[in-house]
Scaffold this motif. Sequence first.
Motif, PDB file in Angstrom:
ATOM      1  N   GLY A  39       1.020  -1.035   0.161  1.00  0.00           N
ATOM      2  CA  GLY A  39       0.082   0.222  -0.151  1.00  0.00           C
ATOM      3  C   GLY A  39       0.798   1.088   0.031  1.00  0.00           C
ATOM      4  O   GLY A  39       1.549   1.544   0.958  1.00  0.00           O
ATOM      5  N   GLY A  43       0.617   6.279   4.551  1.00  0.00           N
ATOM      6  CA  GLY A  43       1.351   5.345   5.585  1.00  0.00           C
ATOM      7  C   GLY A  43       2.622   4.585   4.688  1.00  0.00           C
ATOM      8  O   GLY A  43       3.641   4.834   5.266  1.00  0.00           O
ATOM      9  N   GLU A  64       2.085  -1.580  -4.734  1.00  0.00           N
ATOM     10  CA  GLU A  64       1.048  -0.604  -4.688  1.00  0.00           C
ATOM     11  C   GLU A  64       0.121  -0.876  -6.040  1.00  0.00           C
ATOM     12  O   GLU A  64       0.894  -1.181  -6.952  1.00  0.00           O
ATOM     13  CB  GLU A  64       1.582   1.134  -4.870  1.00  0.00           C
ATOM     14  N   ALA A  65      -1.242  -0.859  -5.924  1.00  0.00           N
ATOM     15  CA  ALA A  65      -1.800  -1.279  -6.889  1.00  0.00           C
ATOM     16  C   ALA A  65      -2.014  -0.501  -7.999  1.00  0.00           C
ATOM     17  O   ALA A  65      -2.017  -0.883  -9.138  1.00  0.00           O
ATOM     18  CB  ALA A  65      -3.379  -1.900  -6.538  1.00  0.00           C
ATOM     19  N   GLY A 105      -1.343  -6.467  -4.347  1.00  0.00           N
ATOM     20  CA  GLY A 105      -1.106  -7.712  -3.446  1.00  0.00           C
ATOM     21  C   GLY A 105      -2.338  -8.316  -3.413  1.00  0.00           C
ATOM     22  O   GLY A 105      -3.355  -7.861  -3.184  1.00  0.00           O
ATOM     23  N   SER A 131      -0.445  -1.043   4.951  1.00  0.00           N
ATOM     24  CA  SER A 131      -0.960   0.187   5.022  1.00  0.00           C
ATOM     25  C   SER A 131      -2.329   0.355   3.723  1.00  0.00           C
ATOM     26  O   SER A 131      -1.923   1.291   2.978  1.00  0.00           O
ATOM     27  CB  SER A 131       0.007   1.490   5.000  1.00  0.00           C
ATOM     28  N   ARG A 188     -12.701   6.742   8.439  1.00  0.00           N
ATOM     29  CA  ARG A 188     -11.642   7.516   7.950  1.00  0.00           C
ATOM     30  C   ARG A 188     -12.145   9.040   7.923  1.00  0.00           C
ATOM     31  O   ARG A 188     -12.828   9.506   7.773  1.00  0.00           O
ATOM     32  CB  ARG A 188     -11.449   7.290   6.371  1.00  0.00           C
ATOM     33  N   ASN A 283      -6.838  -6.425   2.244  1.00  0.00           N
ATOM     34  CA  ASN A 283      -5.391  -7.144   2.330  1.00  0.00           C
ATOM     35  C   ASN A 283      -5.449  -7.466   4.006  1.00  0.00           C
ATOM     36  O   ASN A 283      -4.647  -8.508   4.271  1.00  0.00           O
ATOM     37  CB  ASN A 283      -4.381  -6.391   1.794  1.00  0.00           C
ATOM     38  N   ASP A 316      -4.811   4.017   8.404  1.00  0.00           N
ATOM     39  CA  ASP A 316      -6.412   3.883   8.573  1.00  0.00           C
ATOM     40  C   ASP A 316      -6.862   2.505   9.150  1.00  0.00           C
ATOM     41  O   ASP A 316      -7.855   2.488  10.003  1.00  0.00           O
ATOM     42  CB  ASP A 316      -7.144   4.318   7.505  1.00  0.00           C
ATOM     43  N   SER A 326      -6.215   9.685   9.971  1.00  0.00           N
ATOM     44  CA  SER A 326      -6.026  10.615   9.029  1.00  0.00           C
ATOM     45  C   SER A 326      -4.692  10.435   8.250  1.00  0.00           C
ATOM     46  O   SER A 326      -3.976   9.590   8.792  1.00  0.00           O
ATOM     47  CB  SER A 326      -5.706  11.960   9.960  1.00  0.00           C
ATOM     48  N   ALA A 327      -4.528  11.083   7.395  1.00  0.00           N
ATOM     49  CA  ALA A 327      -3.098  10.984   6.589  1.00  0.00           C
ATOM     50  C   ALA A 327      -1.978  11.443   7.500  1.00  0.00           C
ATOM     51  O   ALA A 327      -0.874  10.961   7.437  1.00  0.00           O
ATOM     52  CB  ALA A 327      -3.191  12.189   5.529  1.00  0.00           C
ATOM     53  N   PHE A 328      -2.344  12.635   8.541  1.00  0.00           N
ATOM     54  CA  PHE A 328      -1.188  12.983   9.333  1.00  0.00           C
ATOM     55  C   PHE A 328      -0.985  11.756  10.164  1.00  0.00           C
ATOM     56  O   PHE A 328       0.451  11.688  10.280  1.00  0.00           O
ATOM     57  CB  PHE A 328      -1.699  14.177  10.045  1.00  0.00           C
TER      58      PHE A 328
END
Lengths: 421, 101
Positions: A39, A43, A64-65, A105, A131, A188, A283, A316, A326-328
């Motif tokens: 992912g 993250g 990563e997809a 994956g 992630s 999220r 996943n 998440d 969060s992204a942070f």
Amino acid sequence: MSAKRTSRREFLKSAAAGAALLPLPAIAQGARGRVVVLGGGFGGGTCARFIKRIDPRITVTLVEANPTFVACPFSNGVIAGLRDIRAQEFGYDKFAGDQVVLSPGTAVDPQGRTVTLGNGSQLPYDRLVLSPGIDIRWDGLPGYTEAAAERMPHAWKAGEQTLLLRRQLEAMEDGGTVVISAPANPFRCPPGPYERASLIAYYLKTKKPKSKVIILDAKDAFSKQRLFQNAWRTLYPNLEWVSLSNGGKVTSVDVGEMTLVTDFGRHKAEVANVIPPQKAGRNAEIAGVADRTGWCPIDPATFESKLQPNVHVIGDASIAGAMPKSAFSANAQAKVCAAAVAKLIAGERPDEPRLINTCYSLVAPDYGISVEGVYRPADGQIKEIEGTGGVSALDAPNSTRALEATFANAWFNTITTEVFG
Amino acid sequence: MNATRMVTAAALCLAMPGHAWAAGLADAPPGALSCSGCHATAAKADAAVPRLIGRNPADIVAAMQAFKSGQVPSTVMERIAKGFSDDEVKAIAAWYGAQKD
Ligand SMILES: Cc1cc2nc3c(=O)[nH]c(=O)nc-3n(C[C@H](O)[C@H](O)[C@H](O)COP(=O)(O)OP(=O)(O)OC[C@H]3O[C@@H](n4cnc5c(N)ncnc54)[C@H](O)[C@@H]3O)c2cc1C
């Protein structure tokens, strides 16, 4: 096991597991073990970079997809017509070429320690970092299927869904009603639905002033609530929030009728944005790291799964205690996880971490508010350190709101540069 | 923990030192890497929030104290500074002070 270790067992458990896993033949060759990161979002992208920077001898592969990542933060601005979707798009060209595999994956074997990719090939790992972000619970809201999301977009994963909601708002006639349904916790981006409602209200106020926005909420309280509500009172009289107690919980949707159903009645919408219940990305389930809640319990110091050794879960998908999704948070957790993974691979004991989260929201383009927290592991969980954090001042002048909007933009630029280069 | 393996790993560390920036990252004190969510490490990033890399540690410590006490008004730093003890701030400041581009 020594007495000392037993007394700090929670903390050392994963450290001990790490030592047991040191691949001796690999060490003899001078290499340092293999880490697969699954992912490449906020993250995973951060974690892969930092593991490599902390110990360049570790072989790191980021799986990563999608070749293009579309960031959710600030995507509410795209929905409101304030921003181009291209400002949300990031690629993987600034990662070392041999470090990224663009393929989904499809399977994880935690016993054999391999990840299977879409093309059938297998990647072995000593440690795996997951992630995967979120998936929608398609069984979580009667009537809300993948087909229904084409009529009632969720736009909770950025990309086509974001653009679909934008087009629907553009096509709506003045005087229409936009209904947003907000889910129960956890989900999220806790302030996300309210930022979205604000920016849609901003668009309508400037372009379609007879229209209105209704938020149907499965909760009685939400993130930065007083700040949002104070701002709405002055800026957006046409924005209405219906709490759980007042019948806000959406129990089913009827796409044919463009109607959201609650225990108290039916709400017809010209545009319906259904933010549905969520769970950890698929996943996590496949890897056996998600529990019955659909999310992943982790060690608060190392982010190692409590269900599968050698697998770490960040962002998440993880159950990160007091930290919001969060992204942070995902970025801060990724750096802690990277340091822990490097130490564990070296057979050392990870440090006790400190983490920060900040969620900025825009109520209008020049009106920013924030919520902060500083966190540490305690009692097996991630807890907020008492007396820290909190939200922007309730009585701040407009100049401060404008400054926070500037800092919000700066945050997006800084963090996306850190992740994607 | 297996003592032989620990020694092997330690010997390898000495034999193969990482480059300066990598070694610096491994030593980052708790919390320091969370600051870079807003305070860019890359020189080309957004400049609205000043970088901490290479700053005089005493200035970082003084700023954090002033934010914490409310003596210097801030949008977010008061709420963040309150999460760190004086010793933790000193460690973070010393580490950022020692970082170079
Ligand atoms: C409208 C909205 C606004 C938001 N605003 C903010 C904000 O202002 N500030 C903030 O901090 N956060 C915000 N967020 C939250 C933020 O987007 C997420 O918390 C963050 O993206 C989580 O990072 P992650 O790494 O867990 O997941 P993601 O960033 O979603 O990354 C997951 C990655 O994994 C990949 N992946 C999944 N499964 C596989 C697989 N099987 N194989 C390969 N790759 C896979 C996906 O393609 C994706 O690239 C917002 C969210 C929304 C919806």
